[in-house]
Design a protein around this motif. Structure first.
Motif, PDB file in Angstrom:
ATOM      1  N   MET A 119      16.128  67.699 104.024  1.00  0.00           N
ATOM      2  CA  MET A 119      15.198  67.137 104.778  1.00  0.00           C
ATOM      3  C   MET A 119      15.889  66.732 106.139  1.00  0.00           C
ATOM      4  SD  MET A 119      12.425  66.268 103.149  1.00  0.00           S
ATOM      5  CE  MET A 119      11.577  64.785 104.270  1.00  0.00           C
ATOM      6  N   LEU A 120      15.083  67.019 107.167  1.00  0.00           N
ATOM      7  CA  LEU A 120      15.742  66.691 108.598  1.00  0.00           C
ATOM      8  C   LEU A 120      15.214  65.289 108.924  1.00  0.00           C
ATOM      9  CD1 LEU A 120      15.010  69.856 110.715  1.00  0.00           C
ATOM     10  CD2 LEU A 120      16.789  69.340 109.258  1.00  0.00           C
ATOM     11  N   ASP A 174      16.096  64.017  96.851  1.00  0.00           N
ATOM     12  CA  ASP A 174      15.245  63.859  95.557  1.00  0.00           C
ATOM     13  C   ASP A 174      14.010  63.536  96.115  1.00  0.00           C
ATOM     14  OD1 ASP A 174      17.332  64.965  94.058  1.00  0.00           O
ATOM     15  OD2 ASP A 174      17.971  63.055  93.375  1.00  0.00           O
ATOM     16  N   VAL A 175      13.025  64.338  95.981  1.00  0.00           N
ATOM     17  CA  VAL A 175      11.569  63.933  96.162  1.00  0.00           C
ATOM     18  C   VAL A 175      10.769  64.344  95.156  1.00  0.00           C
ATOM     19  CG1 VAL A 175      12.069  64.727  98.797  1.00  0.00           C
ATOM     20  CG2 VAL A 175      11.128  66.405  97.534  1.00  0.00           C
ATOM     21  N   ALA A 176       9.505  63.743  95.108  1.00  0.00           N
ATOM     22  CA  ALA A 176       8.698  63.768  94.145  1.00  0.00           C
ATOM     23  C   ALA A 176       7.933  65.238  94.134  1.00  0.00           C
ATOM     24  CB  ALA A 176       7.383  63.155  94.346  1.00  0.00           C
ATOM     25  N   PRO A 177       8.112  66.147  93.012  1.00  0.00           N
ATOM     26  CA  PRO A 177       7.607  67.316  93.069  1.00  0.00           C
ATOM     27  C   PRO A 177       5.982  67.512  93.331  1.00  0.00           C
ATOM     28  CG  PRO A 177       7.866  66.682  90.880  1.00  0.00           C
ATOM     29  CD  PRO A 177       8.478  65.523  91.565  1.00  0.00           C
ATOM     30  N   PRO A 178       5.596  68.334  94.053  1.00  0.00           N
ATOM     31  CA  PRO A 178       4.348  68.621  94.496  1.00  0.00           C
ATOM     32  C   PRO A 178       3.480  68.794  93.412  1.00  0.00           C
ATOM     33  CG  PRO A 178       5.452  70.608  94.896  1.00  0.00           C
ATOM     34  CD  PRO A 178       6.498  69.731  94.584  1.00  0.00           C
ATOM     35  N   GLU A 179       2.156  68.430  93.446  1.00  0.00           N
ATOM     36  CA  GLU A 179       1.135  68.680  92.367  1.00  0.00           C
ATOM     37  C   GLU A 179       0.067  69.768  92.981  1.00  0.00           C
ATOM     38  OE1 GLU A 179       1.264  67.649  89.400  1.00  0.00           O
ATOM     39  OE2 GLU A 179       3.107  66.295  89.564  1.00  0.00           O
ATOM     40  N   PRO A 180      -0.369  70.583  92.134  1.00  0.00           N
ATOM     41  CA  PRO A 180      -1.296  71.591  92.644  1.00  0.00           C
ATOM     42  C   PRO A 180      -2.654  70.800  92.787  1.00  0.00           C
ATOM     43  CG  PRO A 180      -0.826  71.881  90.350  1.00  0.00           C
ATOM     44  CD  PRO A 180      -0.046  70.746  90.716  1.00  0.00           C
ATOM     45  N   ALA A 221       6.962  65.776 113.240  1.00  0.00           N
ATOM     46  CA  ALA A 221       7.968  64.616 113.220  1.00  0.00           C
ATOM     47  C   ALA A 221       8.965  64.354 112.284  1.00  0.00           C
ATOM     48  CB  ALA A 221       6.919  63.263 113.559  1.00  0.00           C
ATOM     49  N   TYR A 222      10.086  63.781 112.602  1.00  0.00           N
ATOM     50  CA  TYR A 222      10.799  63.481 111.321  1.00  0.00           C
ATOM     51  C   TYR A 222      10.549  62.205 110.752  1.00  0.00           C
ATOM     52  CZ  TYR A 222      14.237  65.864 114.597  1.00  0.00           C
ATOM     53  OH  TYR A 222      14.823  67.051 115.425  1.00  0.00           O
ATOM     54  N   PRO A 223      10.630  62.165 109.325  1.00  0.00           N
ATOM     55  CA  PRO A 223      11.508  63.388 108.602  1.00  0.00           C
ATOM     56  C   PRO A 223      10.609  64.360 108.225  1.00  0.00           C
ATOM     57  CG  PRO A 223      10.832  61.366 107.193  1.00  0.00           C
ATOM     58  CD  PRO A 223      10.491  60.989 108.755  1.00  0.00           C
ATOM     59  N   MET A 224      11.332  65.550 108.239  1.00  0.00           N
ATOM     60  CA  MET A 224      10.390  66.443 107.741  1.00  0.00           C
ATOM     61  C   MET A 224      11.197  67.606 106.887  1.00  0.00           C
ATOM     62  SD  MET A 224      10.469  68.738 111.576  1.00  0.00           S
ATOM     63  CE  MET A 224       9.361  70.111 110.733  1.00  0.00           C
ATOM     64  N   ARG A 225      10.560  68.271 105.942  1.00  0.00           N
ATOM     65  CA  ARG A 225      11.061  69.514 105.348  1.00  0.00           C
ATOM     66  C   ARG A 225      10.722  70.725 105.715  1.00  0.00           C
ATOM     67  NH1 ARG A 225       8.895  69.055  99.474  1.00  0.00           N
ATOM     68  NH2 ARG A 225       9.129  66.995 100.099  1.00  0.00           N
ATOM     69  N   LEU A 242      12.334  74.977 102.059  1.00  0.00           N
ATOM     70  CA  LEU A 242      13.773  74.683 101.559  1.00  0.00           C
ATOM     71  C   LEU A 242      13.724  73.261 100.610  1.00  0.00           C
ATOM     72  CD1 LEU A 242      15.050  75.447 105.278  1.00  0.00           C
ATOM     73  CD2 LEU A 242      15.762  76.501 103.000  1.00  0.00           C
ATOM     74  N   ALA A 243      13.304  73.732  99.381  1.00  0.00           N
ATOM     75  CA  ALA A 243      13.112  73.027  98.377  1.00  0.00           C
ATOM     76  C   ALA A 243      13.153  73.706  97.090  1.00  0.00           C
ATOM     77  CB  ALA A 243      12.042  71.939  98.580  1.00  0.00           C
ATOM     78  N   GLU A 244      12.989  73.104  95.904  1.00  0.00           N
ATOM     79  CA  GLU A 244      12.854  73.702  94.876  1.00  0.00           C
ATOM     80  C   GLU A 244      11.552  74.250  94.617  1.00  0.00           C
ATOM     81  OE1 GLU A 244      14.247  70.458  92.287  1.00  0.00           O
ATOM     82  OE2 GLU A 244      16.155  71.491  91.965  1.00  0.00           O
TER      83      GLU A 244
END
Length: 331
Positions: free
Chosen positions: A1-2, A12-18, A53-57, A120-122
């Motif tokens: 994260m920037l 650690d961020v919440a995993p995305p849901e489809p 805008a920040y914060p951003m992935r 840039l994440a799992e």
């Protein structure tokens, strides 16, 4: 994260849901681009125009395996190795309906524009319509080079090269080097012009017909010039160098406006082509990689972990890194 200019961290961020029409991809490999560096430093124009805008992935050069699908998405996508388009158009405007979603006024850009989380994440979530399947002959490293390759593929196509044409590429960075490789694959005689000793030496190791500094550049007729640098004076120089009736392709972007003399463009009957986005070139790039007509892997200097990435964004080169311009993250 920037989180701010010159501030990057692992979170650690919440995993995305489809969501409907979308898939979740387990990211295997992602590349670092000059755009990512500009976001890190705070120089990227989208930060100042309100498009980001920040914060951003960040992260828009990636490949991985589909691990989850939305309720309305064909389950046959599960387990498929893919890469994806960065440009996500609205789908309903005139440009999108004409297949030009990469210039949609309302587009998102994965890891770049509109707050769409990058790769840039799992895991990364993207529309199923943005996916491109990767054949087995395209390994993970090559798959993560499809997005930059798409820009270069389009640049070489824009140059409209025929076997025996002479092409000059200005700027031996990732896009310039890949453009030169695609120009070679088209049968052209290919030269590059660069500035730094390291980039010139590396380009010289790749088997091009000539690699030069600006002062050393020979006085040859250039049927096409691909301007792939970030130098504000080189768009004009490209126009001065190209043969009358030839083509100039503008794929590089400077941090300030560049000026060309359109009288020179018209009086020499030169065709100028602008390139934004890999989108229309992704399929062709995958085909070229799969057939081994173009191999992008020599450009990868090192593959690092997410934990090592903040130092790379800050300009450090890890011990043992090669001379190439591209860094990859293995996730």
């Amino acid at each position: 994260m920037l989180t701010a200019p010159n501030a990057a961290e692992i979170q650690d961020v919440a995993p995305p849901e489809p969501q409907p029409g979308h898939v979740v991809v387990d990211v295997h490999r992602a590349g670092i681009c000059g755009t990512d560096i500009e976001f890190y430093t705070g120089e990227m124009a989208y930060l100042h125009s309100g498009h980001a805008a920040y914060p951003m992935r960040i992260g828009h050069e990636w490949m991985g395996t589909v691990s989850a699908v939305g309720d309305d998405v064909d389950a046959s996508w599960l387990g498929v190795r893919v890469t994806g388009d960065t440009m996500l158009g609205c789908g309903v405007c005139r440009r999108c309906l004409r297949g030009r979603q990469h210039v949609c006024e309302f587009r998102y850009e994965v890891g770049i524009r509109g707050g769409w989380h990058g790769a840039l994440a799992e895991k990364v979530a993207v529309p199923v319509g943005s996916l491109h399947r990767l054949p087995d002959s395209v390994d993970d490293a090559t798959g993560a080079m499809v997005e930059p390759g798409g820009n270069a593929f389009r640049a070489a196509r824009g140059a409209d090269l025929a076997p025996g044409d002479r092409c000059l590429v200005l700027g031996p960075g990732t896009i310039g080097l890949l453009s030169a490789r695609f120009a070679q694959a088209a049968g052209a005689e290919v030269h590059l012009m660069g500035r730094s000793e390291r980039s010139i030496a590396f380009a010289g190791s790749l088997g091009f017909d000539g690699v030069w500094t600006q002062d050393e550049l020979p006085d040859l007729p250039w049927d096409a010039v691909i301007e792939a640098s970030n130098a504000p004076h080189l768009p004009e120089r490209a126009l001065e160098l190209v043969e009358p009736g030839g083509r100039v392709v503008y794929v590089g972007l400077a941090g300030v406006p560049s000026v060309i003399d359109t009288r020179q463009l018209a009086l020499a009957d030169v065709t100028a082509v602008g390139i934004l986005s890999a989108s229309p070139g992704l399929a062709g790039t995958i085909e070229a990689y799969a057939s081994d007509a173009v191999d992008p892997r020599p450009l990868i200097a090192a593959t690092v972990t997410l934990e090592e990435l903040p130092a790379i964004l800050a300009g450090e080169r890890p011990a043992g890194a090669g001379a190439g311009p591209k860094f990859h993250v293995a996730i």
